[in-house]
Motif scaffolding. Structure first.
Motif, PDB file in Angstrom:
ATOM      1  N   ILE A   1      69.395  25.169   8.131  1.00  0.00           N
ATOM      2  CA  ILE A   1      69.691  25.363   9.548  1.00  0.00           C
ATOM      3  C   ILE A   1      70.658  24.261   9.977  1.00  0.00           C
ATOM      4  CG2 ILE A   1      68.757  25.349  11.891  1.00  0.00           C
ATOM      5  CD1 ILE A   1      66.146  26.466  10.705  1.00  0.00           C
ATOM      6  N   ILE A   2      71.743  24.657  10.644  1.00  0.00           N
ATOM      7  CA  ILE A   2      72.721  23.667  11.083  1.00  0.00           C
ATOM      8  C   ILE A   2      72.737  23.482  12.597  1.00  0.00           C
ATOM      9  CG2 ILE A   2      74.207  23.882   9.073  1.00  0.00           C
ATOM     10  CD1 ILE A   2      76.024  25.712  10.788  1.00  0.00           C
ATOM     11  N   ARG A   3      72.319  24.492  13.343  1.00  0.00           N
ATOM     12  CA  ARG A   3      72.290  24.415  14.806  1.00  0.00           C
ATOM     13  C   ARG A   3      71.166  25.283  15.351  1.00  0.00           C
ATOM     14  NH1 ARG A   3      77.767  23.866  14.354  1.00  0.00           N
ATOM     15  NH2 ARG A   3      78.080  26.052  13.888  1.00  0.00           N
ATOM     16  N   TYR A   4      70.658  24.840  16.493  1.00  0.00           N
ATOM     17  CA  TYR A   4      69.627  25.591  17.211  1.00  0.00           C
ATOM     18  C   TYR A   4      70.187  26.020  18.559  1.00  0.00           C
ATOM     19  CZ  TYR A   4      66.454  23.631  13.754  1.00  0.00           C
ATOM     20  OH  TYR A   4      65.849  23.282  12.581  1.00  0.00           O
ATOM     21  N   VAL A   5      69.856  27.214  18.991  1.00  0.00           N
ATOM     22  CA  VAL A   5      70.248  27.719  20.302  1.00  0.00           C
ATOM     23  C   VAL A   5      69.047  27.568  21.219  1.00  0.00           C
ATOM     24  CG1 VAL A   5      71.102  29.710  21.594  1.00  0.00           C
ATOM     25  CG2 VAL A   5      71.790  29.391  19.195  1.00  0.00           C
ATOM     26  N   VAL A   6      69.236  26.819  22.313  1.00  0.00           N
ATOM     27  CA  VAL A   6      68.145  26.521  23.246  1.00  0.00           C
ATOM     28  C   VAL A   6      68.418  27.217  24.571  1.00  0.00           C
ATOM     29  CG1 VAL A   6      66.918  24.689  24.471  1.00  0.00           C
ATOM     30  CG2 VAL A   6      67.726  24.301  22.133  1.00  0.00           C
ATOM     31  N   ALA A   7      67.409  27.874  25.103  1.00  0.00           N
ATOM     32  CA  ALA A   7      67.507  28.581  26.385  1.00  0.00           C
ATOM     33  C   ALA A   7      66.098  28.721  26.950  1.00  0.00           C
ATOM     34  CB  ALA A   7      68.151  29.950  26.177  1.00  0.00           C
ATOM     35  N   ASP A   8      65.932  29.681  27.807  1.00  0.00           N
ATOM     36  CA  ASP A   8      64.609  30.106  28.265  1.00  0.00           C
ATOM     37  C   ASP A   8      63.783  29.026  28.957  1.00  0.00           C
ATOM     38  OD1 ASP A   8      65.204  32.573  27.118  1.00  0.00           O
ATOM     39  OD2 ASP A   8      64.303  32.009  25.225  1.00  0.00           O
ATOM     40  N   GLY A   9      64.216  28.593  30.108  1.00  0.00           N
ATOM     41  CA  GLY A   9      63.354  27.783  30.932  1.00  0.00           C
ATOM     42  C   GLY A   9      63.708  26.332  31.120  1.00  0.00           C
ATOM     43  N   GLY A  10      64.606  25.787  30.351  1.00  0.00           N
ATOM     44  CA  GLY A  10      64.977  24.392  30.543  1.00  0.00           C
ATOM     45  C   GLY A  10      65.935  24.245  31.708  1.00  0.00           C
TER      46      GLY A  10
ATOM     47  N   LYS B   1      65.803  29.647  21.083  1.00  0.00           N
ATOM     48  CA  LYS B   1      66.064  31.080  21.207  1.00  0.00           C
ATOM     49  C   LYS B   1      66.534  31.669  19.875  1.00  0.00           C
ATOM     50  CE  LYS B   1      69.304  34.086  23.674  1.00  0.00           C
ATOM     51  NZ  LYS B   1      70.390  34.075  24.677  1.00  0.00           N
ATOM     52  N   ASP B   2      67.272  30.863  19.117  1.00  0.00           N
ATOM     53  CA  ASP B   2      67.861  31.330  17.860  1.00  0.00           C
ATOM     54  C   ASP B   2      68.293  30.107  17.062  1.00  0.00           C
ATOM     55  OD1 ASP B   2      68.789  33.102  15.945  1.00  0.00           O
ATOM     56  OD2 ASP B   2      70.375  33.954  17.192  1.00  0.00           O
ATOM     57  N   PHE B   3      68.765  30.305  15.860  1.00  0.00           N
ATOM     58  CA  PHE B   3      69.312  29.218  15.065  1.00  0.00           C
ATOM     59  C   PHE B   3      70.383  29.774  14.140  1.00  0.00           C
ATOM     60  CE2 PHE B   3      65.280  30.573  13.225  1.00  0.00           C
ATOM     61  CZ  PHE B   3      65.639  30.923  11.928  1.00  0.00           C
ATOM     62  N   GLU B   4      71.257  28.869  13.662  1.00  0.00           N
ATOM     63  CA  GLU B   4      72.339  29.239  12.754  1.00  0.00           C
ATOM     64  C   GLU B   4      72.084  28.602  11.399  1.00  0.00           C
ATOM     65  OE1 GLU B   4      75.977  28.014  14.618  1.00  0.00           O
ATOM     66  OE2 GLU B   4      75.535  29.139  16.439  1.00  0.00           O
ATOM     67  N   VAL B   5      72.323  29.374  10.349  1.00  0.00           N
ATOM     68  CA  VAL B   5      72.061  28.924   8.987  1.00  0.00           C
ATOM     69  C   VAL B   5      73.373  28.852   8.218  1.00  0.00           C
ATOM     70  CG1 VAL B   5      70.893  29.529   6.820  1.00  0.00           C
ATOM     71  CG2 VAL B   5      69.759  29.962   9.016  1.00  0.00           C
ATOM     72  N   GLU B   6      73.566  27.763   7.466  1.00  0.00           N
ATOM     73  CA  GLU B   6      74.716  27.629   6.576  1.00  0.00           C
ATOM     74  C   GLU B   6      74.477  28.548   5.382  1.00  0.00           C
ATOM     75  OE1 GLU B   6      77.907  27.071   4.609  1.00  0.00           O
ATOM     76  OE2 GLU B   6      77.746  25.973   6.496  1.00  0.00           O
ATOM     77  N   ALA B   7      75.368  29.507   5.182  1.00  0.00           N
ATOM     78  CA  ALA B   7      75.175  30.521   4.146  1.00  0.00           C
ATOM     79  C   ALA B   7      75.085  29.931   2.741  1.00  0.00           C
ATOM     80  CB  ALA B   7      76.305  31.546   4.212  1.00  0.00           C
ATOM     81  N   GLU B   8      75.884  28.930   2.449  1.00  0.00           N
ATOM     82  CA  GLU B   8      75.911  28.374   1.097  1.00  0.00           C
ATOM     83  C   GLU B   8      74.661  27.573   0.752  1.00  0.00           C
ATOM     84  OE1 GLU B   8      79.538  26.247   0.393  1.00  0.00           O
ATOM     85  OE2 GLU B   8      80.763  27.928   1.088  1.00  0.00           O
ATOM     86  N   THR B   9      74.114  26.859   1.721  1.00  0.00           N
ATOM     87  CA  THR B   9      72.961  25.992   1.442  1.00  0.00           C
ATOM     88  C   THR B   9      71.634  26.568   1.923  1.00  0.00           C
ATOM     89  OG1 THR B   9      73.168  24.786   3.525  1.00  0.00           O
ATOM     90  CG2 THR B   9      74.418  23.945   1.629  1.00  0.00           C
ATOM     91  N   GLY B  10      71.703  27.482   2.876  1.00  0.00           N
ATOM     92  CA  GLY B  10      70.484  28.036   3.451  1.00  0.00           C
ATOM     93  C   GLY B  10      69.830  27.128   4.475  1.00  0.00           C
TER      94      GLY B  10
END
Length: 88
Positions: free
Chosen positions: A36-45, A25-34
């Protein structure tokens, strides 16, 4: 392989044993390195539906990502700390 944000959003997420967890559904990015550190999972599982909330998947729990799906460790579902952190 490089995937754009448009390719990541909506990507199927499964465990190694084939259990469907939903879609990115979304993801989070570490500002200093650019990175992706985490993914947000939803929608149907089944797990996000059961918990009535999104599931966070840390980059360390990813087994592989292809253009068709993300595969995560089987232990993700049994990880109580990750389930408790799943509220987004």
């Amino acid at each position: 392989m490089t995937l754009s944000s448009g390719q990541l959003i909506g990507l199927k997420v499964k465990t190694q044993s084939g259990l469907a967890l939903g879609r990115i559904k979304d993801f989070e990015v570490e500002a200093e390195t650019g990175q992706i550190i985490r993914y947000v999972v939803a929608d149907g599982g089944w797990l996000p539906k059961l918990l009535n909330q999104d599931l966070l998947v840390d980059k360390s729990q990813i087994v592989r990502i292809t253009e068709e799906e993300m595969i995560v460790e089987d232990g993700l579902v049994g990880n109580k700390d990750m389930v408790e952190e799943a509220a987004v």
